[in-house]
Every structure is written in structure tokens, then in C-alpha cells.
Scaffold this active site. Structure first.
Site, PDB file in Angstrom:
ATOM      1  N   TYR A 146       0.841  -1.207   0.000  1.00  9.50           N
ATOM      2  CA  TYR A 146       0.000   0.000   0.000  1.00  9.50           C
ATOM      3  C   TYR A 146       0.873   1.253   0.000  1.00  9.50           C
ATOM      4  O   TYR A 146       0.729   2.113  -0.871  1.00  9.50           O
ATOM      5  CB  TYR A 146      -0.894  -0.040   1.233  1.00  9.50           C
ATOM      6  CG  TYR A 146      -1.872   1.104   1.359  1.00  9.50           C
ATOM      7  CD1 TYR A 146      -2.992   1.186   0.534  1.00  9.50           C
ATOM      8  CD2 TYR A 146      -1.697   2.088   2.336  1.00  9.50           C
ATOM      9  CE1 TYR A 146      -3.911   2.226   0.678  1.00  9.50           C
ATOM     10  CE2 TYR A 146      -2.618   3.123   2.475  1.00  9.50           C
ATOM     11  CZ  TYR A 146      -3.716   3.199   1.651  1.00  9.50           C
ATOM     12  OH  TYR A 146      -4.623   4.220   1.792  1.00  9.50           O
ATOM     13  N   ARG A 187     -10.800  -1.451  10.319  1.00  7.41           N
ATOM     14  CA  ARG A 187     -10.170  -0.206  10.776  1.00  7.41           C
ATOM     15  C   ARG A 187     -10.621   0.073  12.204  1.00  7.41           C
ATOM     16  O   ARG A 187     -11.645  -0.432  12.672  1.00  7.41           O
ATOM     17  CB  ARG A 187     -10.535   0.951   9.847  1.00  7.41           C
ATOM     18  CG  ARG A 187      -9.757   0.864   8.553  1.00  7.41           C
ATOM     19  CD  ARG A 187      -9.897   2.101   7.705  1.00  7.41           C
ATOM     20  NE  ARG A 187     -10.919   1.958   6.691  1.00  7.41           N
ATOM     21  CZ  ARG A 187     -10.999   2.719   5.599  1.00  7.41           C
ATOM     22  NH1 ARG A 187     -10.137   3.678   5.394  1.00  7.41           N
ATOM     23  NH2 ARG A 187     -11.956   2.531   4.715  1.00  7.41           N
ATOM     24  N   ARG A 279       0.848   9.731  14.300  1.00  7.92           N
ATOM     25  CA  ARG A 279       0.512  10.296  12.995  1.00  7.92           C
ATOM     26  C   ARG A 279      -0.365  11.520  13.212  1.00  7.92           C
ATOM     27  O   ARG A 279      -1.369  11.452  13.906  1.00  7.92           O
ATOM     28  CB  ARG A 279      -0.239   9.258  12.171  1.00  7.92           C
ATOM     29  CG  ARG A 279      -0.588   9.767  10.797  1.00  7.92           C
ATOM     30  CD  ARG A 279      -1.404   8.777  10.046  1.00  7.92           C
ATOM     31  NE  ARG A 279      -0.633   7.638   9.605  1.00  7.92           N
ATOM     32  CZ  ARG A 279      -1.196   6.482   9.287  1.00  7.92           C
ATOM     33  NH1 ARG A 279      -2.479   6.307   9.409  1.00  7.92           N
ATOM     34  NH2 ARG A 279      -0.456   5.500   8.849  1.00  7.92           N
TER      35      ARG A 279
HETATM   36  P1  NAD Z   1     -12.740   1.936   0.430  1.00  7.54           P
HETATM   37  O1  NAD Z   1     -12.100   0.601   0.501  1.00  7.54           O
HETATM   38  O2  NAD Z   1     -14.089   2.113   1.039  1.00  7.54           O
HETATM   39  O3  NAD Z   1     -12.817   2.452  -1.057  1.00  7.54           O
HETATM   40  C1  NAD Z   1     -11.982   2.015  -2.093  1.00  7.54           C
HETATM   41  C2  NAD Z   1     -12.848   1.677  -3.282  1.00  7.54           C
HETATM   42  O4  NAD Z   1     -11.997   1.266  -4.369  1.00  7.54           O
HETATM   43  C3  NAD Z   1     -13.803   0.515  -3.001  1.00  7.54           C
HETATM   44  O5  NAD Z   1     -15.087   0.854  -3.455  1.00  7.54           O
HETATM   45  C4  NAD Z   1     -13.203  -0.630  -3.811  1.00  7.54           C
HETATM   46  O6  NAD Z   1     -14.177  -1.583  -4.212  1.00  7.54           O
HETATM   47  C5  NAD Z   1     -12.559   0.101  -4.955  1.00  7.54           C
HETATM   48  N1  NAD Z   1     -11.465  -0.650  -5.587  1.00  7.54           N
HETATM   49  C6  NAD Z   1     -10.438  -1.288  -4.970  1.00  7.54           C
HETATM   50  N2  NAD Z   1      -9.630  -1.855  -5.889  1.00  7.54           N
HETATM   51  C7  NAD Z   1     -10.160  -1.561  -7.103  1.00  7.54           C
HETATM   52  C8  NAD Z   1      -9.814  -1.880  -8.442  1.00  7.54           C
HETATM   53  N3  NAD Z   1      -8.721  -2.629  -8.719  1.00  7.54           N
HETATM   54  N4  NAD Z   1     -10.601  -1.427  -9.453  1.00  7.54           N
HETATM   55  C9  NAD Z   1     -11.702  -0.687  -9.180  1.00  7.54           C
HETATM   56  N5  NAD Z   1     -12.103  -0.367  -7.944  1.00  7.54           N
HETATM   57  C10 NAD Z   1     -11.329  -0.798  -6.917  1.00  7.54           C
HETATM   58  O7  NAD Z   1     -11.709   2.966   1.085  1.00  7.54           O
HETATM   59  P2  NAD Z   1     -11.816   4.537   1.317  1.00  7.54           P
HETATM   60  O8  NAD Z   1     -11.533   4.784   2.742  1.00  7.54           O
HETATM   61  O9  NAD Z   1     -13.049   5.073   0.709  1.00  7.54           O
HETATM   62  O10 NAD Z   1     -10.541   5.033   0.504  1.00  7.54           O
HETATM   63  C11 NAD Z   1     -10.659   5.673  -0.758  1.00  7.54           C
HETATM   64  C12 NAD Z   1      -9.292   6.147  -1.209  1.00  7.54           C
HETATM   65  O11 NAD Z   1      -8.778   7.092  -0.265  1.00  7.54           O
HETATM   66  C13 NAD Z   1      -8.252   5.035  -1.328  1.00  7.54           C
HETATM   67  O12 NAD Z   1      -7.457   5.263  -2.461  1.00  7.54           O
HETATM   68  C14 NAD Z   1      -7.439   5.189  -0.075  1.00  7.54           C
HETATM   69  O13 NAD Z   1      -6.123   4.739  -0.253  1.00  7.54           O
HETATM   70  C15 NAD Z   1      -7.498   6.678   0.180  1.00  7.54           C
HETATM   71  N6  NAD Z   1      -7.311   6.986   1.600  1.00  7.54           N
HETATM   72  C16 NAD Z   1      -8.297   6.783   2.510  1.00  7.54           C
HETATM   73  C17 NAD Z   1      -8.073   7.046   3.854  1.00  7.54           C
HETATM   74  C18 NAD Z   1      -9.132   6.858   4.908  1.00  7.54           C
HETATM   75  O14 NAD Z   1      -8.839   7.059   6.103  1.00  7.54           O
HETATM   76  N7  NAD Z   1     -10.339   6.520   4.592  1.00  7.54           N
HETATM   77  C19 NAD Z   1      -6.808   7.508   4.273  1.00  7.54           C
HETATM   78  C20 NAD Z   1      -5.818   7.685   3.310  1.00  7.54           C
HETATM   79  C21 NAD Z   1      -6.078   7.433   1.974  1.00  7.54           C
HETATM   80  N1  UDP Z   2      -6.258  -0.757  15.886  1.00  6.81           N
HETATM   81  C1  UDP Z   2      -6.649  -1.242  17.131  1.00  6.81           C
HETATM   82  N2  UDP Z   2      -7.732  -2.071  17.185  1.00  6.81           N
HETATM   83  C2  UDP Z   2      -8.456  -2.416  16.083  1.00  6.81           C
HETATM   84  C3  UDP Z   2      -8.069  -1.907  14.819  1.00  6.81           C
HETATM   85  C4  UDP Z   2      -6.948  -1.083  14.754  1.00  6.81           C
HETATM   86  O1  UDP Z   2      -6.038  -0.938  18.151  1.00  6.81           O
HETATM   87  O2  UDP Z   2      -9.445  -3.157  16.228  1.00  6.81           O
HETATM   88  C5  UDP Z   2      -5.110   0.171  15.833  1.00  6.81           C
HETATM   89  C6  UDP Z   2      -4.065  -0.159  14.767  1.00  6.81           C
HETATM   90  O3  UDP Z   2      -3.101  -1.069  15.267  1.00  6.81           O
HETATM   91  C7  UDP Z   2      -3.493   1.217  14.491  1.00  6.81           C
HETATM   92  C8  UDP Z   2      -4.667   2.164  14.699  1.00  6.81           C
HETATM   93  O4  UDP Z   2      -5.617   1.445  15.474  1.00  6.81           O
HETATM   94  O5  UDP Z   2      -2.498   1.528  15.448  1.00  6.81           O
HETATM   95  C9  UDP Z   2      -5.327   2.622  13.406  1.00  6.81           C
HETATM   96  O6  UDP Z   2      -5.596   1.473  12.640  1.00  6.81           O
HETATM   97  P1  UDP Z   2      -6.427   1.514  11.281  1.00  6.81           P
HETATM   98  O7  UDP Z   2      -6.406   0.127  10.727  1.00  6.81           O
HETATM   99  O8  UDP Z   2      -7.751   2.147  11.496  1.00  6.81           O
HETATM  100  O9  UDP Z   2      -5.635   2.528  10.325  1.00  6.81           O
HETATM  101  P2  UDP Z   2      -4.095   2.810  10.004  1.00  6.81           P
HETATM  102  O10 UDP Z   2      -3.906   4.199  10.433  1.00  6.81           O
HETATM  103  O11 UDP Z   2      -3.213   1.877  10.799  1.00  6.81           O
HETATM  104  O12 UDP Z   2      -3.984   2.586   8.553  1.00  6.81           O
END
Ligand code: NAD
Ligand code: UDP
Length: 324
Positions: A146, A187, A279
Site C-alpha cells: 500500500y 479499521r 501520525r
Molecule cells: P474503500 O475501501 O471504502 O474504497 C476504495 C474503493 O476502491 C472501493 O469501493 C473498492 O471496491 C474500490 N477498488 C479497490 N480496488 C479496485 C480496483 N482494482 N478497481 C476498481 N475499484 C477498486 O476505502 P476509502 O476509505 O473510501 O478510501 C478511498 C481512497 O482514499 C483510497 O485510495 C485510499 O487509499 C485513500 N485513503 C483513505 C483514507 C481513509 O482514512 N479513509 C486515508 C488515506 C487514503
Molecule cells: N487498531 C486497534 N484495534 C483495532 C483496529 C486497529 O487498536 O481493532 C489500531 C491499529 O493497530 C493502528 C490504529 O488502530 O495503530 C489505526 O488502525 P487503522 O487500521 O484504522 O488505520 P491505520 O492508520 O493503521 O492505517
């Protein structure tokens, strides 16, 4: 003016909220998703709207459209358990998916916004993290598919920009939560809320002293849209996240307090390998260029998320992977 906008990953947590906002603003939205971690339920209310179209497609395969103004490239599993389930596919999704989005942008002259991540900073040694920090990522660890995939995607964005003049925006998203998080994504926010509602022990990994900064989804979507609308010369990367930092133990206590009931906190599971210890975004750039900052306090956002979790029928959700 109404634009034609492609949202990859549009059936996911963030993508579906973004589609809502763009359709409401009068744009024509094409939502592309392979439904790995996204669910049709997230976009069911948009189906039938003449300005919304869902296409089931995997971004690792190329895609073509005649005319596109903007591309939000969100396709990629985001929860550690999901992206580690098939790490080779995760890397392909970031690299090939971003290349395909950029190829389409090059041909149609669309602007591409890449959903990058705070994970590009790895387990940071600089705190809070400004965009200039180059990170501390383990390139061979279980999170690398990732982290390094997203770093390669950022490189591709800037290479297309320098080589072909493609219009790009890179947003580094910090932990975001809210309604439509997949209840079985593993998460921390979704796990804790699901566990607390069910009266189960909350699973803290490690001693709970690791920190995260949690941004409510509405704030995040506003940040994405503002970034897309910046003048062409602004490429980012720009951090979008809530600069208020909490330990995981504090989050657990807040969830238990807000849900009520009898849940207790269980400090039993080991900290996953390479789990970042702290973070927190430095959002000076977002404040300056986008006039953006987060507005929803953690308690308020958690209350709204808890309401949504209470309203859903968990049997309607299939766990995308066993890792939750
Ligand atoms: P999510 O898993 O709910 O959404 C990702 C979407 O992408 C899903 O609908 C999934 O089915 C689709 N997908 C995955 N692989 C695919 C592929 N090969 N082809 C087509 N579709 C595909 O996650 P999210 O939290 O909504 O994240 C969305 C974006 O934001 C991601 O790129 C993620 O890396 C980024 N992001 C999210 C967070 C967060 O905290 N939510 C933090 C940092 C970055
Ligand atoms: N975590 C936890 N219990 C859970 C799921 C996650 O303590 O049931 C912790 C995990 O180890 C990390 C933080 O919560 O330190 C955030 O995890 P998450 O998977 O939500 O996102 P990340 O920021 O690690 O991508």
C-alpha cells in the site's frame, strides 16, 4: 458549469460521499468500481439519477472515455486488512490504476486528483508531518504494498505532469471516518463502534499509546473538492486531515462513553508489524492554499457515525476479507 467527472473507487466509503457531493452540484458523475471493498448500497440512492452512472470495472484493466473533465482516482483498498489480503493486487491497483487514470487524462486533457495517503510518511520520525517530509517506510514489510504503491502513484503523477503537462493534484489523506465505512473493514473506528454496539470487548492492538488524527468524512470531501478546484499551477501534495491527535486508548474510551452500554476495553492483541506509532498532519499548506481546516470535532463525528452504525443491518454486508 456542469462537468463530466470520473470517480474511481466511487462505491467505497469516501468515493460514495464524493459522488453525492458532485451529483448535488449538478455534475455528470461516472462511478467506476470493482466492488472489492465498495458496496452497491453506498450508491443505491444515486442509481436512476440521469447525472449518475455506475460502471463495474477493475482499474488494473485500461478504460476509455471520449470526454472527461476531471478524474478523482480513489480506487484502492484502504484498510490494512483489506490491502494486505492480496498485496500484489493492491500494488497493481495503485500503479496500473493510476497509470490508466493518467493515460485517460493525457488524452482528454482532464485534471487528475490522486487520493494519496499519510502512509507515504510510513512510521514518521518527524511530527507532525509536513508535505516536505520524505517519510520512513519499510519497503519490504506487510504495509509496503500500500505505502510503496501509493508512493509510486505519486511519482507517476509528477512524471506525467513534467513529461506531458498533465494537470495533477495530489492529496495526502489522513485517517478519515464516518458513515459508510465498511463495517467489516477492520479499521479502528469501525471495529470499536461495531464492538461497542454489540457489547463486545474493544480490541486495542498494542498498549493503545499509538496515535492517529481522525478527520470526519464531510470535512475530507470538502478538502478534496477544494483541491481539485485550485489553479492549474497547484499540484500538491497537500495534507488533508484533522490535526487533533488522539491515542487509540483515548479513542476506545470515547467510543465506549458515546455508545453507552457495558463494553469494556480489551488490551490483548499485539501491535501489527510496522504499525505507525504516531501520525498527525501539518495542515499549514491546506489552510493557506485551500482556506481549509477540519470543522467537526471527534465526539460529534463519532456520534454521527455511531448513529449510522446503529441504523444498518449488518447481514446486508459481506466481509470483503476475513481480516477484521
Ligand atoms: P474503500 O475501501 O471504502 O474504497 C476504495 C474503493 O476502491 C472501493 O469501493 C473498492 O471496491 C474500490 N477498488 C479497490 N480496488 C479496485 C480496483 N482494482 N478497481 C476498481 N475499484 C477498486 O476505502 P476509502 O476509505 O473510501 O478510501 C478511498 C481512497 O482514499 C483510497 O485510495 C485510499 O487509499 C485513500 N485513503 C483513505 C483514507 C481513509 O482514512 N479513509 C486515508 C488515506 C487514503
Ligand atoms: N487498531 C486497534 N484495534 C483495532 C483496529 C486497529 O487498536 O481493532 C489500531 C491499529 O493497530 C493502528 C490504529 O488502530 O495503530 C489505526 O488502525 P487503522 O487500521 O484504522 O488505520 P491505520 O492508520 O493503521 O492505517
Amino acid at each position: 458549469m456542469s462537468k463530466t467527472i470520473l470517480v474511481t473507487g466511487g462505491a467505497g466509503f469516501l468515493g460514495s460521499h464524493l459522488c453525492d457531493r458532485l451529483v448535488a452540484a449538478g455534475h455528470k458523475v461516472i462511478c467506476m468500481d470493482n466492488l472489492f471493498t465498495g458496496v452497491k448500497l453506498n450508491i443505491a440512492h444515486l442509481e436512476g439519477n440521469p447525472n449518475f452512472e455506475f460502471i463495474r470495472h477493475d482499474v488494473t484493466e485500461s478504460f476509455k472515455f471520449e470526454s472527461i473533465d476531471q478524474i478523482y482516482n480513489l480506487a484502492c483498498p484502504a484498510a490494512p486488512g483489506h490491502y494486505q489480503f492480496n498485496p500484489v493486487k493492491t500494488m497493481k491497483t495503485s500503479v496500473l490504476g493510476t497509470m490508466h487514470a493518467l493515460g485517460l487524462a493525457k488524452r482528454t486533457k482532464a485534471t487528475v486528483l490522486q487520493a494519496s495517503t499519510s502512509e507515504v510518511y510510513g512510521d514518521p520520525t518527524v511530527h507532525p508531518q509536513p508535505e516536505s517530509y520524505r517519510g520512513n517506510v519499510n519497503p519490504i514489510g506487510p504495509r509496503a504494498c500500500y505505502d510503496e504503491g501509493k508512493r509510486a502513484a505519486e511519482s507517476l503523477m509528477f512524471d506525467y505532469h513534467r513529461q506531458y503537462g498533465t494537470a495533477i493534484k495530489v492529496v495526502r489523506i489522513f485517517n478519515t471516518y464516518g458513515p459508510r465505512m465498511h463495517p467489516f473493514d477492520g479499521r479502528v473506528v469501525s471495529n470499536f463502534i461495531r464492538q461497542a454496539i454489540a457489547g463486545e470487548p474493544l480490541t486495542i492492538y498494542g498498549d493503545g499509546s499509538q496515535s492517529r488524527s481522525f478527520c470526519y468524512v464531510d470535512d475530507l470531501i470538502e478538502g478534496l473538492i477544494r483541491t481539485m478546484e485550485t489553479p492549474a499551477e497547484f499540484t500538491g501534495p497537500v495534507n488533508i486531515g484533522n490535526p487533533h491527535e488522539f491515542t487509540i486508548a483515548q479513542l476506545a474510551a470515547s467510543v465506549v462513553r458515546l455508545v453507552g452500554g457495558t463494553s469494556r476495553v480489551e488490551v490483548a492483541r499485539p501491535l501489527p508489524q510496522d504499525d505507525p506509532m504516531q501520525r498527525c498532519p501539518d495542515i499549514t499548506l491546506a489552510e493557506k492554499v485551500l482556506q481549509w481546516k477540519s470543522t467537526v470535532q471527534l465526539d460529534d463525528g463519532l456520534r454521527r457515525t455511531i448513529e449510522w452504525f446503529k441504523s444498518i443491518d449488518l447481514t446486508q454486508f459481506r466481509a470483503p476479507t476475513p481480516n477484521y
